[in-house]
Motif scaffolding. Structure first.
Motif: not given
Length: 698
Positions: A535, A555, A190
């Motif tokens: 994430g 991300t 991440d």
């Protein structure tokens, strides 16, 4: 053995150095104030007189056309209207348009000051792009396309938004976020997304560019603050339609007045009819509408949040449900050792030594807090790191520890450590079992520790709820917003944290599917939903939510799915975004109420004056006892122009939203801006009338 663990500084708290950097990163307008912006805004006010620019503000376009018509009428003598009065009306009509343009230019200027500083940092930037033969060549960063692979060395600027595909390095993101502390970026996981115009301070990275020119975070920020690509939101479009409708209605009314006057044996000067039209149509909100929208987006940018559309900002003001992650948002996220509990037959010293040894090689925040806690509790001679054989934590074993001088020390989740010892829950001593249940019920995380096959005791890890978060949730509740805590914890632990934090509902053991299902359920019930995430597993929910805010250090999938990106990566920022959205909606509603209400007073100023010679009985409506028909009309026109100037600061700053129900806010706005919109023009027009008469201008 119970001892309260010291509360550590939040990961989101700012050091003095970072606060300095944040201050330096603030928009230039914030430092210099409006004084440095009024000159260029004044120039832009005249530039915006171009009808091709005014077509976005239909009410102001009508006012400009009436100003042109009145200017022409000044050249045509009319015995019913002194030329001096006609000239003054024309001048104040031009001022009305100029003041509205000035308000919009001032709002744009506050953002352009920051945009210029951002552009200065990106001009002439070079990139080391990977060529077809596997080597690298230097190119202009502006030519990079999505999918290009670039190599960035220590000390260089990252040329564009992208995903780290190889390497690990520290990145200084102060140019974008204002935060001076470098952050780690690496391939996978991440923490692989990087932002253009941030500087590498160590090592190197191989980055795959994820945005074409004009689509990067920096480009979106510049476009937002400049207002160049700011599209009208649905509410603005709806309000524009209302204003256009009112303008057409009043235009028809004014057009029919002249035939009606002829039928009654009288005549209405065309200059007065033009003045009547301008005072009837909602010029105040028509002149400030664009400035309100631009200023709202500017406040969002100052908060270091990039919105991909104005629709998302307005949706934030209308949300009914907030989905908030527990870790990092409601709690600090770094669990701390709060206490240790010895198993029956284990001395405090034996427990402390065994727990300390099991944690010495654990470099996580939790492991360090256990070592810190036990060092203060029972100081002991610690072995050198070279004497320890570290056993790292794995998802399979859920244990960590060390081997030391042939002895085995382990700590980990309750069930995992019992399995390691070849036992189950029924084998736990009742005293220790009760302590473990108590830890879970209070929202903590229990760990067990053993030494050389012997169960030593339990560790209490506690995720501390952020101070003041309960009060913020209470404010949201008063605004009619329900909060839902999303966590992977078991329901028992989640319920305890939720009770302490004061949230309205809990989604425990949350998976991506559960988050998506909950959002859809709320939306099917007619509610707008906001959530934040970082994430790849949050991407589906962020895309489904009406307001999805992704963390800048999250991300690439999360950032693309969301309609907002927080450059500071502070999950609690979602609460501030909701506040800004509400302020934007309330400001627009308050000034619309005021604009329509103050037209009522202007009717009483102009209508009796227009028809005084035709119907003397209408003189009873001259409740302000204005000096003459010419004075009444001119006073209303002057007030109509000046009130825009008076309201510019409010349009730029926004109406503060109090923690109260929608009904209470409506009553307050009607009282302050509705009743105030009626009273203020009576006072203002009368005062202007007295001044005009005293100066012999009519």
């Amino acid at each position: 053995m119970n001892m309260q663990a010291p509360v550590t500084k939040s990961a989101n708290s700012k050091s003095p150095a970072s606060e300095t950097a944040r201050h330096d990163a603030q928009p230039v307008a914030a430092k210099t104030g409006l004084a440095a912006l009024w000159r260029p805004a004044l120039v832009q006010a005249f530039v915006k007189l171009d009808p091709r620019q005014l077509h976005r503000a239909p009410v102001m376009l009508v006012v400009e056309l009436t100003a042109i018509l009145t200017t022409v009428l000044c050249l045509i003598p009319d015995p019913a209207v002194p030329t001096s009065v006609a000239v003054q009306i024309a001048v104040w009509l031009w001022f009305t348009v100029l003041f509205a343009n000035f308000a919009e230019a001032l709002a744009e200027g506050r953002g352009k000051a920051r945009a210029d500083s951002l552009k200065a940092g990106s001009e002439g930037l070079k990139a080391r792009i990977q060529s077809a033969n596997g080597g690298y060549e230097m190119v202009n960063a502006a030519t990079l396309r999505k999918g290009d692979v670039v190599r960035v060395e220590a000390g260089e600027l990252i040329p564009g938004d992208g995903e780290v595909i190889e390497g690990i390095a520290a990145v200084n993101e102060a140019a974008i976020t204002g935060e001076s502390a470098p952050v780690i970026r690496e391939s996978g996981g991440d923490r692989s997304a990087v932002t253009g115009n941030t500087r590498l301070v160590s090592d190197w990275l191989l980055v795959r560019i994820s945005a074409n020119p004009g689509e990067s975070t920096l480009d979106r920020m510049i476009a937002l603050v400049e207002g160049a690509k700011r599209q009208k939101t649905p509410n603005e479009v709806a309000l524009d339609i209302l204003l256009i409708g009112l303008t057409l209605i009043f235009l028809l009314v004014v057009v029919t007045l002249q035939p009606f006057a002829h039928f009654a044996g009288g005549n209405l000067p065309l200059v007065f009819l033009v003045a009547l039209l301008v005072t009837l149509i909602p010029t105040t909100i028509g002149g400030l509408l664009s400035a309100i929208g631009i200023a709202g987006m500017d406040r969002l940018v100052r908060l270091n949040v990039i919105a991909k559309s104005g629709r998302a900002v307005e949706a934030a003001g209308d949300v009914h449900v907030l989905l908030l992650d527990k870790t990092g948002t409601i709690t600090f996220g770094n669990r701390r050792c709060a206490a240790v509990y010895a198993a029956p037959g284990v001395t405090p010293k034996e427990l402390s030594e065994g727990t300390l040894l099991a944690s010495l090689a654990d470099d996580t925040a939790e492991g360090k807090s256990i070592v810190e806690y036990l060092r203060g509790l029972h100081p002991m001679t610690e072995p050198a790191p070279s004497q320890l054989t570290a056993v790292p934590f794995t998802a399979e074993t859920r244990l960590s520890g060390v081997d030391f001088e042939g002895r085995v020390y382990r700590k980990g989740a309750v069930d995992s450590l019992l399995k390691f010892l070849g036992r189950d829950r029924n084998d736990l001593p009742p005293v220790l079992a009760r302590e473990i249940d108590k830890i879970a019920k209070t929202g903590g995380t229990p760990l067990l520790v053993c030494g050389d096959g012997k169960l030593l005791g339990a560790i209490h890890l506690k995720d501390v709820v952020k101070p003041g978060i309960r009060e913020r949730f209470e404010e949201l509740r008063k605004l009619g917003i329900r909060t839902v805590m999303v966590t992977g914890d078991n329901p028992l632990t989640a319920a305890a944290i939720a009770a302490e934090a004061g949230v309205d509902d809990v989604l425990a053991e949350a998976t991506p599917e559960k988050k998506l299902e909950r959002i859809r359920q709320e939306q099917n019930d007619g509610r707008l939903v906001a959530m934040c995430g970082d994430g790849a597993n949050d991407a589906p929910a962020l895309a489904q939510a009406d307001v999805g805010m992704a963390m800048n250090d999250g991300t690439q999938a999360a950032r693309e799915a969301a309609n907002m990106v927080d450059l500071d990566s502070d999950p609690t920022k979602l609460l501030d975004v909701v506040q800004i959205g509400k302020e934007l909606l309330v400001t627009r509603g308050a000034l619309t109420t005021f604009s329509i209400a103050n037209d009522v007073a202007k009717y009483f100023a102009i209508l009796p004056a227009l028809f005084a010679s035709i119907y003397p009985q209408l003189g009873v409506l001259n409740v302000m006892h204005l000096a003459s028909p010419q004075s009444a009309i001119l006073s209303a026109i002057v007030f109509n122009a000046l009130i825009i100037v008076v309201l510019i600061p409010l349009a730029l700053r926004g109406v503060r939203v109090q923690a109260a129900s929608a009904a209470h806010l409506l009553r307050r706005n009607l009282l302050v801006y509705g009743l105030g919109g009626i009273v203020v023009p009576f006072v203002g027009i009368k005062a202007i009338d007295l001044l005009l008469t005293a100066l012999h201008l009519v």
